[in-house]
Design a protein around this motif. Structure first.
Motif, mmCIF file in Angstrom:
data_model
loop_
_atom_site.group_PDB
_atom_site.id
_atom_site.type_symbol
_atom_site.label_atom_id
_atom_site.label_comp_id
_atom_site.label_asym_id
_atom_site.label_seq_id
_atom_site.Cartn_x
_atom_site.Cartn_y
_atom_site.Cartn_z
ATOM 1 N N VAL A 54 0.709 -1.267 -0.040
ATOM 2 C CA VAL A 54 -0.092 0.006 -0.031
ATOM 3 C C VAL A 54 0.836 1.243 -0.315
ATOM 4 C CG1 VAL A 54 -1.852 -1.151 1.149
ATOM 5 C CG2 VAL A 54 -0.202 -0.113 2.421
ATOM 6 N N PHE A 55 2.181 1.366 0.659
ATOM 7 C CA PHE A 55 3.031 2.270 0.644
ATOM 8 C C PHE A 55 3.348 2.696 -0.900
ATOM 9 C CE2 PHE A 55 7.299 4.287 0.622
ATOM 10 C CZ PHE A 55 6.988 5.359 1.543
ATOM 11 N N GLN A 56 3.716 1.494 -1.760
ATOM 12 C CA GLN A 56 4.223 1.938 -3.199
ATOM 13 C C GLN A 56 2.920 2.243 -3.892
ATOM 14 O OE1 GLN A 56 5.700 -2.221 -4.361
ATOM 15 N NE2 GLN A 56 7.502 -1.496 -3.510
ATOM 16 N N ALA A 57 1.484 1.887 -3.675
ATOM 17 C CA ALA A 57 0.421 2.213 -4.306
ATOM 18 C C ALA A 57 0.193 3.506 -3.908
ATOM 19 C CB ALA A 57 -0.788 1.139 -3.796
ATOM 20 N N ALA A 58 0.453 4.168 -2.954
ATOM 21 C CA ALA A 58 0.327 5.536 -2.602
ATOM 22 C C ALA A 58 0.930 6.508 -3.454
ATOM 23 C CB ALA A 58 0.648 5.999 -1.019
ATOM 24 N N PHE A 59 2.027 5.974 -3.941
ATOM 25 C CA PHE A 59 2.728 6.952 -5.062
ATOM 26 C C PHE A 59 2.453 6.722 -6.436
ATOM 27 C CE2 PHE A 59 5.292 6.774 -1.070
ATOM 28 C CZ PHE A 59 5.596 8.371 -0.932
ATOM 29 N N SER A 60 2.172 5.512 -6.938
ATOM 30 C CA SER A 60 1.794 5.198 -7.913
ATOM 31 C C SER A 60 0.403 5.171 -8.546
ATOM 32 C CB SER A 60 2.382 3.485 -8.432
ATOM 33 O OG SER A 60 1.591 2.551 -7.525
ATOM 34 N N GLY A 61 -0.547 5.149 -7.459
ATOM 35 C CA GLY A 61 -1.835 5.308 -7.856
ATOM 36 C C GLY A 61 -2.504 6.541 -7.654
ATOM 37 N N PHE B 157 -10.965 9.168 -5.995
ATOM 38 C CA PHE B 157 -9.709 9.301 -5.714
ATOM 39 C C PHE B 157 -9.749 9.491 -3.990
ATOM 40 C CE2 PHE B 157 -6.815 12.578 -4.162
ATOM 41 C CZ PHE B 157 -5.529 12.180 -4.697
ATOM 42 N N MET B 158 -10.679 10.091 -3.442
ATOM 43 C CA MET B 158 -10.799 10.067 -2.082
ATOM 44 C C MET B 158 -11.029 8.785 -1.548
ATOM 45 S SD MET B 158 -10.295 13.385 -1.330
ATOM 46 C CE MET B 158 -10.944 13.192 0.602
ATOM 47 N N THR B 159 -11.591 7.995 -1.923
ATOM 48 C CA THR B 159 -11.805 6.595 -1.581
ATOM 49 C C THR B 159 -10.644 5.675 -1.587
ATOM 50 O OG1 THR B 159 -14.299 6.538 -2.316
ATOM 51 C CG2 THR B 159 -13.117 4.473 -1.908
ATOM 52 N N PHE B 160 -9.756 5.863 -2.656
ATOM 53 C CA PHE B 160 -8.419 5.177 -2.786
ATOM 54 C C PHE B 160 -7.568 5.851 -1.868
ATOM 55 C CE2 PHE B 160 -4.084 5.474 -4.326
ATOM 56 C CZ PHE B 160 -3.801 4.102 -4.527
ATOM 57 N N GLY B 161 -7.470 7.025 -1.696
ATOM 58 C CA GLY B 161 -6.644 7.707 -0.761
ATOM 59 C C GLY B 161 -6.879 7.325 0.804
ATOM 60 N N PHE B 162 -8.116 7.374 1.115
ATOM 61 C CA PHE B 162 -8.341 7.091 2.554
ATOM 62 C C PHE B 162 -8.207 5.633 2.836
ATOM 63 C CE2 PHE B 162 -11.560 5.418 5.323
ATOM 64 C CZ PHE B 162 -11.322 6.170 6.614
ATOM 65 N N SER B 163 -8.624 4.664 2.052
ATOM 66 C CA SER B 163 -8.372 3.232 2.106
ATOM 67 C C SER B 163 -6.866 2.778 2.251
ATOM 68 C CB SER B 163 -9.106 2.629 1.171
ATOM 69 O OG SER B 163 -8.813 2.973 -0.391
ATOM 70 N N ASP B 164 -6.247 3.551 1.281
ATOM 71 C CA ASP B 164 -4.704 3.171 1.115
ATOM 72 C C ASP B 164 -4.061 3.651 2.546
ATOM 73 O OD1 ASP B 164 -2.508 2.064 -1.031
ATOM 74 O OD2 ASP B 164 -1.648 4.037 0.162
ATOM 75 N N ALA B 165 -4.382 4.808 2.961
ATOM 76 C CA ALA B 165 -3.701 5.497 4.479
ATOM 77 C C ALA B 165 -4.228 4.522 5.325
ATOM 78 C CB ALA B 165 -4.159 6.694 4.255
#
Length: 206
Positions: free
Chosen positions: A70-77, A87-95
């Motif tokens: 998920v750390f890598q996905a935070a920068f690549s996605g 975008f907000m759903t992705f950012g919140f769930s990834d964090a």
């Protein structure tokens, strides 16, 4: 580990119903009941410690892998999202997945570095393990949600609804598989840790 948890639980229940004088009585070699119990179950404590450390180590590996992904996905996605809600759903769930996986690793690390006294098997260690598994489930679920938002962005625009559905079913199946694999263990730990006293419950039922 469950046997060790149950044995400590039983002796505590026995101590609650026997007269106070009996707790300090000694046998022919000068040992109290508590000393005899600890000596007779020393091997069980060692086995419980070994199992707990191995299980915690495996969970730390899983939490570390999840945190890395998920750390890598935070920068690549973080680019390419047309909808703000996606975008907000992705950012919140990834964090959430990143923070919860790190929290789970910390909890399991505290299990490995515990003192492993017999009394610790009654509440302290089971509670930590249950909490760690629950947080780990939150981490995996959040990772699947983050992955799902990325898949949604890709396949929904191309109207590949069948592929989108298959990916969604697969993600849900993974979460259900994790729950099924850990349910029996966590359920028994929960019962032995949080249920009412054995003899108090029997007296109440009468």
């Amino acid at each position: 580990m469950l046997f060790c948890n149950y044995e400590v639980y039983v002796i505590q229940e026995v101590e609650n119903i026997v007269p106070g004088d009996c707790k300090n009585e000694i046998n022919c070699v000068g040992e109290t009941p508590e000393v005899v119990f600890h000596k007779s179950h020393k091997k069980l404590v060692i086995e419980g410690e070994k199992w707990m450390k191995e299980a915690a180590t495996s969970c730390i590996v899983a939490a570390t892998v999840t945190a890395t992904l998920v750390f890598q996905a935070a920068f690549s996605g973080t680019s390419g999202y047309d909808k703000l809600s996606v975008f907000m759903t992705f950012g919140f769930s990834d964090a959430l997945s990143l923070f919860s996986s790190i929290a789970a690793a910390i909890i399991f690390m505290s299990i490995i570095t515990a003192r492993y006294k017999q009394d610790d098997f009654l509440e302290t260690l089971p509670r930590k393990f249950i909490l760690g598994v629950v947080i780990m489930f939150i981490s995996i679920t959040s990772m699947m949600v983050a992955f799902g938002t990325t898949v949604y962005q890709i396949f929904y625009e191309k109207k590949a609804y069948l592929m989108l559905g298959l990916v969604g079913v697969s993600a849900c199946s993974l979460m259900l598989l994790f729950m099924a694999s850990q349910f029996s263990l966590i359920w028994h730990m929960f019962i032995y840790t949080y249920r009412p006293g054995l003899f108090r419950r029997q007296a109440k039922s009468k």
